[in-house]
Design an enzyme around this catalytic site. Sequence first.
Site, PDB file in Angstrom:
ATOM      1  N   GLU A  70      -2.552 -19.504  33.907  1.00 14.42           N
ATOM      2  CA  GLU A  70      -2.526 -18.354  33.008  1.00 14.42           C
ATOM      3  C   GLU A  70      -3.226 -18.641  31.690  1.00 14.42           C
ATOM      4  O   GLU A  70      -4.018 -17.832  31.196  1.00 14.42           O
ATOM      5  CB  GLU A  70      -1.072 -17.939  32.762  1.00 14.42           C
ATOM      6  CG  GLU A  70      -0.885 -16.831  31.730  1.00 14.42           C
ATOM      7  CD  GLU A  70      -1.487 -15.502  32.146  1.00 14.42           C
ATOM      8  OE1 GLU A  70      -1.566 -14.605  31.293  1.00 14.42           O
ATOM      9  OE2 GLU A  70      -1.901 -15.366  33.327  1.00 14.42           O
ATOM     10  N   HIS A  73      -7.059 -18.861  31.876  1.00 16.35           N
ATOM     11  CA  HIS A  73      -7.592 -17.487  31.942  1.00 16.35           C
ATOM     12  C   HIS A  73      -7.635 -16.868  30.548  1.00 16.35           C
ATOM     13  O   HIS A  73      -8.627 -16.225  30.162  1.00 16.35           O
ATOM     14  CB  HIS A  73      -6.715 -16.657  32.887  1.00 16.35           C
ATOM     15  CG  HIS A  73      -7.073 -15.205  32.912  1.00 16.35           C
ATOM     16  ND1 HIS A  73      -8.334 -14.752  33.180  1.00 16.35           N
ATOM     17  CD2 HIS A  73      -6.319 -14.087  32.687  1.00 16.35           C
ATOM     18  CE1 HIS A  73      -8.356 -13.426  33.138  1.00 16.35           C
ATOM     19  NE2 HIS A  73      -7.155 -13.003  32.814  1.00 16.35           N
ATOM     20  N   HIS A 134      -5.597  -3.701  34.269  1.00 14.55           N
ATOM     21  CA  HIS A 134      -6.175  -4.935  33.739  1.00 14.55           C
ATOM     22  C   HIS A 134      -7.324  -5.407  34.630  1.00 14.55           C
ATOM     23  O   HIS A 134      -8.370  -5.854  34.126  1.00 14.55           O
ATOM     24  CB  HIS A 134      -5.081  -6.000  33.661  1.00 14.55           C
ATOM     25  CG  HIS A 134      -5.448  -7.186  32.827  1.00 14.55           C
ATOM     26  ND1 HIS A 134      -6.040  -7.083  31.594  1.00 14.55           N
ATOM     27  CD2 HIS A 134      -5.304  -8.521  33.051  1.00 14.55           C
ATOM     28  CE1 HIS A 134      -6.247  -8.292  31.084  1.00 14.55           C
ATOM     29  NE2 HIS A 134      -5.818  -9.187  31.961  1.00 14.55           N
ATOM     30  N   HIS A 244      -6.194   1.587  51.522  1.00 14.98           N
ATOM     31  CA  HIS A 244      -7.271   0.681  51.113  1.00 14.98           C
ATOM     32  C   HIS A 244      -8.230   0.436  52.274  1.00 14.98           C
ATOM     33  O   HIS A 244      -9.452   0.406  52.083  1.00 14.98           O
ATOM     34  CB  HIS A 244      -6.663  -0.645  50.645  1.00 14.98           C
ATOM     35  CG  HIS A 244      -7.678  -1.649  50.193  1.00 14.98           C
ATOM     36  ND1 HIS A 244      -8.678  -1.360  49.289  1.00 14.98           N
ATOM     37  CD2 HIS A 244      -7.861  -2.967  50.530  1.00 14.98           C
ATOM     38  CE1 HIS A 244      -9.414  -2.434  49.088  1.00 14.98           C
ATOM     39  NE2 HIS A 244      -8.954  -3.418  49.824  1.00 14.98           N
ATOM     40  N   HIS A 305     -13.200 -12.336  47.709  1.00 15.81           N
ATOM     41  CA  HIS A 305     -13.201 -10.902  47.986  1.00 15.81           C
ATOM     42  C   HIS A 305     -13.274 -10.119  46.673  1.00 15.81           C
ATOM     43  O   HIS A 305     -13.945  -9.080  46.591  1.00 15.81           O
ATOM     44  CB  HIS A 305     -11.938 -10.547  48.762  1.00 15.81           C
ATOM     45  CG  HIS A 305     -11.968  -9.181  49.385  1.00 15.81           C
ATOM     46  ND1 HIS A 305     -12.994  -8.728  50.173  1.00 15.81           N
ATOM     47  CD2 HIS A 305     -11.058  -8.163  49.331  1.00 15.81           C
ATOM     48  CE1 HIS A 305     -12.732  -7.504  50.583  1.00 15.81           C
ATOM     49  NE2 HIS A 305     -11.579  -7.134  50.068  1.00 15.81           N
TER      50      HIS A 305
END
Length: 327
Positions: A70, A73, A134, A244, A305
Amino acid sequence: MRRLVLVSILLAIVVVTLGAYTRLTHAGLGCPDWPGCYGLIDVPETSEQIAKAEAAFPERPVEIQKAWNEMIHRYFAGALGLLILAIAVMAVRNRHQGTPMFLPLLILAIVTFQAALGMWTVTMKLMPMVVMAHLLGGFTTLCLLFLLYLRLTPYRIPGGDWSIKKYAKYGVVGIFILTAQIGLGGWTSSNYAALHCTELPICQDGWLENLTFEDSFDLIPPERDTYEFGHLDHHERVTIHAMHRIGAIVTFAYLVWLAFAVMRRAQTGFFQKVPIILLAVLFAQVGLGVSNIVFSLPLAVAVSHNIVAAFLMLVLITLTYSLKRKI
């Protein structure tokens, strides 16, 4: 300025990659506070720091690896924000020299809101709507930086292809379709629904009977202490994943049609090559999506992906922007 924008694009790709990695390693709450981590600017690692951290946040025991995921990032995202601020300042200073100003200021506004979404992701305990927003904010920042780079690049659009200029509007439609599909992917991920359809092409037997739209796409969910690992039941997650998959089929069909339509009528090498690149990235993305199902969401494939989706959008923006500049 163009070089600074290019560096920002490369950094934005890293930030999007790290964001996907953080989400997929379930490290979104690796630090239960913001912008620090258990009150520190790095991660608690000594026994004394860990004891203090767990006393301050008894509901969240320290997991050092997740915390570092975290915080790394956040470090990269912060650096990207500073670069974008520098670009905006340069754009304002050079506005009388013809430097685009609206786009840099828009990117600065979006990345500022993106920072707020990063905070809310933690304070709202991974509420799906915030997590998806986000994700989309990261993609939007990257794409607008790339669009700014194209505007600052004086590359020549080949003439003679007047028969394909009408496809610029179809490229814009494709961007909206792909954005919606990326949003569906973000909703699938943020609701932990990626493994709730285990067969191809849509879902396992009986998926139609499991469809329920009553709560599957509620943007404001019931209040909970945390949304980590999801709050929806199996039928709702099957619905999200199935939508999806259907969105992927629609997106694939549309982009294949667009690429072949442009390629078939193009007379110059530029407009023949870009659709080929679009098809190559599109088929790679489909292959990664299938691999996620066949191999039960391996981390490397799942992160890829996300990144290939970003590259697919960048190629589509290149094609659409070039067609529009030609008009």
